[in-house]
Design a protein around this motif. Structure first.
Motif, PDB file in Angstrom:
ATOM      1  N   LEU A 163       0.829  -1.196   0.000  1.00  0.00           N
ATOM      2  CA  LEU A 163       0.000   0.000   0.000  1.00  0.00           C
ATOM      3  C   LEU A 163       0.870   1.255   0.000  1.00  0.00           C
ATOM      4  O   LEU A 163       1.918   1.299   0.650  1.00  0.00           O
ATOM      5  CB  LEU A 163      -0.906   0.020   1.234  1.00  0.00           C
ATOM      6  N   SER A 164       0.401   2.281  -0.672  1.00  0.00           N
ATOM      7  CA  SER A 164       1.067   3.582  -0.677  1.00  0.00           C
ATOM      8  C   SER A 164       1.088   4.178   0.732  1.00  0.00           C
ATOM      9  O   SER A 164       0.185   3.933   1.537  1.00  0.00           O
ATOM     10  CB  SER A 164       0.304   4.523  -1.612  1.00  0.00           C
ATOM     11  N   THR A 165       2.090   4.981   0.985  1.00  0.00           N
ATOM     12  CA  THR A 165       2.144   5.694   2.267  1.00  0.00           C
ATOM     13  C   THR A 165       0.917   6.591   2.444  1.00  0.00           C
ATOM     14  O   THR A 165       0.521   6.870   3.570  1.00  0.00           O
ATOM     15  CB  THR A 165       3.411   6.562   2.362  1.00  0.00           C
ATOM     16  N   ASN A 166       0.310   6.988   1.349  1.00  0.00           N
ATOM     17  CA  ASN A 166      -0.875   7.858   1.451  1.00  0.00           C
ATOM     18  C   ASN A 166      -2.077   7.156   2.072  1.00  0.00           C
ATOM     19  O   ASN A 166      -2.965   7.816   2.601  1.00  0.00           O
ATOM     20  CB  ASN A 166      -1.243   8.431   0.087  1.00  0.00           C
ATOM     21  N   VAL A 167      -2.111   5.820   2.024  1.00  0.00           N
ATOM     22  CA  VAL A 167      -3.202   5.080   2.653  1.00  0.00           C
ATOM     23  C   VAL A 167      -3.180   5.302   4.167  1.00  0.00           C
ATOM     24  O   VAL A 167      -4.212   5.457   4.807  1.00  0.00           O
ATOM     25  CB  VAL A 167      -3.109   3.569   2.322  1.00  0.00           C
ATOM     26  N   SER A 168      -1.987   5.337   4.731  1.00  0.00           N
ATOM     27  CA  SER A 168      -1.866   5.467   6.187  1.00  0.00           C
ATOM     28  C   SER A 168      -1.715   6.907   6.671  1.00  0.00           C
ATOM     29  O   SER A 168      -1.893   7.176   7.858  1.00  0.00           O
ATOM     30  CB  SER A 168      -0.670   4.659   6.684  1.00  0.00           C
ATOM     31  N   ARG A 169      -1.399   7.813   5.771  1.00  0.00           N
ATOM     32  CA  ARG A 169      -1.110   9.194   6.193  1.00  0.00           C
ATOM     33  C   ARG A 169      -2.263   9.755   7.015  1.00  0.00           C
ATOM     34  O   ARG A 169      -3.424   9.703   6.621  1.00  0.00           O
ATOM     35  CB  ARG A 169      -0.857  10.094   4.987  1.00  0.00           C
ATOM     36  N   THR A 170      -1.908  10.287   8.177  1.00  0.00           N
ATOM     37  CA  THR A 170      -2.892  10.852   9.094  1.00  0.00           C
ATOM     38  C   THR A 170      -2.379  12.191   9.585  1.00  0.00           C
ATOM     39  O   THR A 170      -1.194  12.324   9.918  1.00  0.00           O
ATOM     40  CB  THR A 170      -3.115   9.905  10.300  1.00  0.00           C
ATOM     41  N   ILE A 171      -3.268  13.163   9.649  1.00  0.00           N
ATOM     42  CA  ILE A 171      -2.902  14.502  10.133  1.00  0.00           C
ATOM     43  C   ILE A 171      -3.896  14.902  11.213  1.00  0.00           C
ATOM     44  O   ILE A 171      -5.109  14.734  11.039  1.00  0.00           O
ATOM     45  CB  ILE A 171      -2.895  15.528   8.981  1.00  0.00           C
ATOM     46  N   GLN A 172      -3.366  15.377  12.325  1.00  0.00           N
ATOM     47  CA  GLN A 172      -4.196  15.870  13.430  1.00  0.00           C
ATOM     48  C   GLN A 172      -3.716  17.257  13.826  1.00  0.00           C
ATOM     49  O   GLN A 172      -2.527  17.568  13.718  1.00  0.00           O
ATOM     50  CB  GLN A 172      -4.077  14.971  14.662  1.00  0.00           C
ATOM     51  N   THR A 173      -4.628  18.057  14.320  1.00  0.00           N
ATOM     52  CA  THR A 173      -4.304  19.389  14.810  1.00  0.00           C
ATOM     53  C   THR A 173      -4.742  19.490  16.263  1.00  0.00           C
ATOM     54  O   THR A 173      -5.845  19.067  16.612  1.00  0.00           O
ATOM     55  CB  THR A 173      -5.015  20.468  13.968  1.00  0.00           C
ATOM     56  N   THR A 194       0.510  20.575  14.703  1.00  0.00           N
ATOM     57  CA  THR A 194       0.046  19.736  13.610  1.00  0.00           C
ATOM     58  C   THR A 194       0.922  18.496  13.604  1.00  0.00           C
ATOM     59  O   THR A 194       2.146  18.593  13.492  1.00  0.00           O
ATOM     60  CB  THR A 194       0.136  20.460  12.256  1.00  0.00           C
ATOM     61  N   LEU A 195       0.268  17.343  13.763  1.00  0.00           N
ATOM     62  CA  LEU A 195       0.967  16.063  13.763  1.00  0.00           C
ATOM     63  C   LEU A 195       0.681  15.361  12.445  1.00  0.00           C
ATOM     64  O   LEU A 195      -0.463  15.353  11.986  1.00  0.00           O
ATOM     65  CB  LEU A 195       0.489  15.177  14.909  1.00  0.00           C
ATOM     66  N   GLU A 196       1.720  14.791  11.855  1.00  0.00           N
ATOM     67  CA  GLU A 196       1.557  14.007  10.636  1.00  0.00           C
ATOM     68  C   GLU A 196       2.261  12.674  10.836  1.00  0.00           C
ATOM     69  O   GLU A 196       3.415  12.631  11.264  1.00  0.00           O
ATOM     70  CB  GLU A 196       2.166  14.723   9.433  1.00  0.00           C
ATOM     71  N   GLY A 197       1.554  11.582  10.530  1.00  0.00           N
ATOM     72  CA  GLY A 197       2.137  10.264  10.653  1.00  0.00           C
ATOM     73  C   GLY A 197       1.861   9.430   9.424  1.00  0.00           C
ATOM     74  O   GLY A 197       0.836   9.611   8.767  1.00  0.00           O
ATOM     75  N   PHE A 198       2.784   8.528   9.099  1.00  0.00           N
ATOM     76  CA  PHE A 198       2.567   7.565   8.020  1.00  0.00           C
ATOM     77  C   PHE A 198       3.488   6.376   8.232  1.00  0.00           C
ATOM     78  O   PHE A 198       4.533   6.486   8.869  1.00  0.00           O
ATOM     79  CB  PHE A 198       2.747   8.177   6.627  1.00  0.00           C
TER      80      PHE A 198
END
Length: 151
Positions: free
Chosen positions: A4-14, A74-78
């Motif tokens: 799976l692409s990293t974009n499937v898991s990419r999550t952003i929270q504020t 802003t948190l970003e995870g993948f």
């Protein structure tokens, strides 16, 4: 199993830094930031695996700068790498000082999450396809770390 692409898991929270989140110096507690990191890593790994997950380890945390009351995080995870049942998750935290509109990188972290079934047993996860140059760099670094562990 498919990759799976990293974009499937990419999550952003504020998140807004509030007074109860801070120490006597007015800076956010490191433990509060760690809780945010653990939460976004879990969500990220669940999106990648389609399963419940547990935190196996917080492998690395670098606190680079602080955040104060009123700042916005802003948190970003993948997912950057996978083993058979584990996923290495990269999380970065940026701080925006609202009044000045300046942004700074506050924290970077690597965590290992494990996908589990309804009985709490580890289950296989899809591989990951890094897409950007930075994602490919993180993937390669994770691959090298894994080789060092296997020896």
């Amino acid at each position: 199993m498919e990759k799976l692409s990293t974009n499937v898991s990419r999550t952003i929270q504020t998140k807004l830094v509030l007074p109860p989140d801070t120490n006597h110096l007015g800076s956010i507690f490191g433990g509060k930031v760690l809780a945010y990191i653990d939460e976004i890593a879990a969500i990220t790994a669940m999106k990648h695996s389609g399963r419940a997950v547990v935190t196996a380890s917080i492998d690395k945390v670098d606190f680079l700068s602080s955040a104060k009351v009123g700042d916005v995080l802003t948190l970003e995870g993948f997912v950057i790498y996978t083993g058979r049942t584990s996923m290495e998750v990269y999380v970065k935290v940026e701080c925006e000082h609202i009044q000045t509109r300046t942004k700074s990188l506050t924290t970077t972290s690597l965590l290992t999450m494990v996908a589990i079934d309804e009985n709490g047993k580890p289950v296989p996860v899809p591989g990951v396809i890094p897409e950007t140059e930075r994602e490919q760099e993180l993937y390669h670094e994770a691959s090298e770390r894994r080789k060092m562990l296997v020896r």
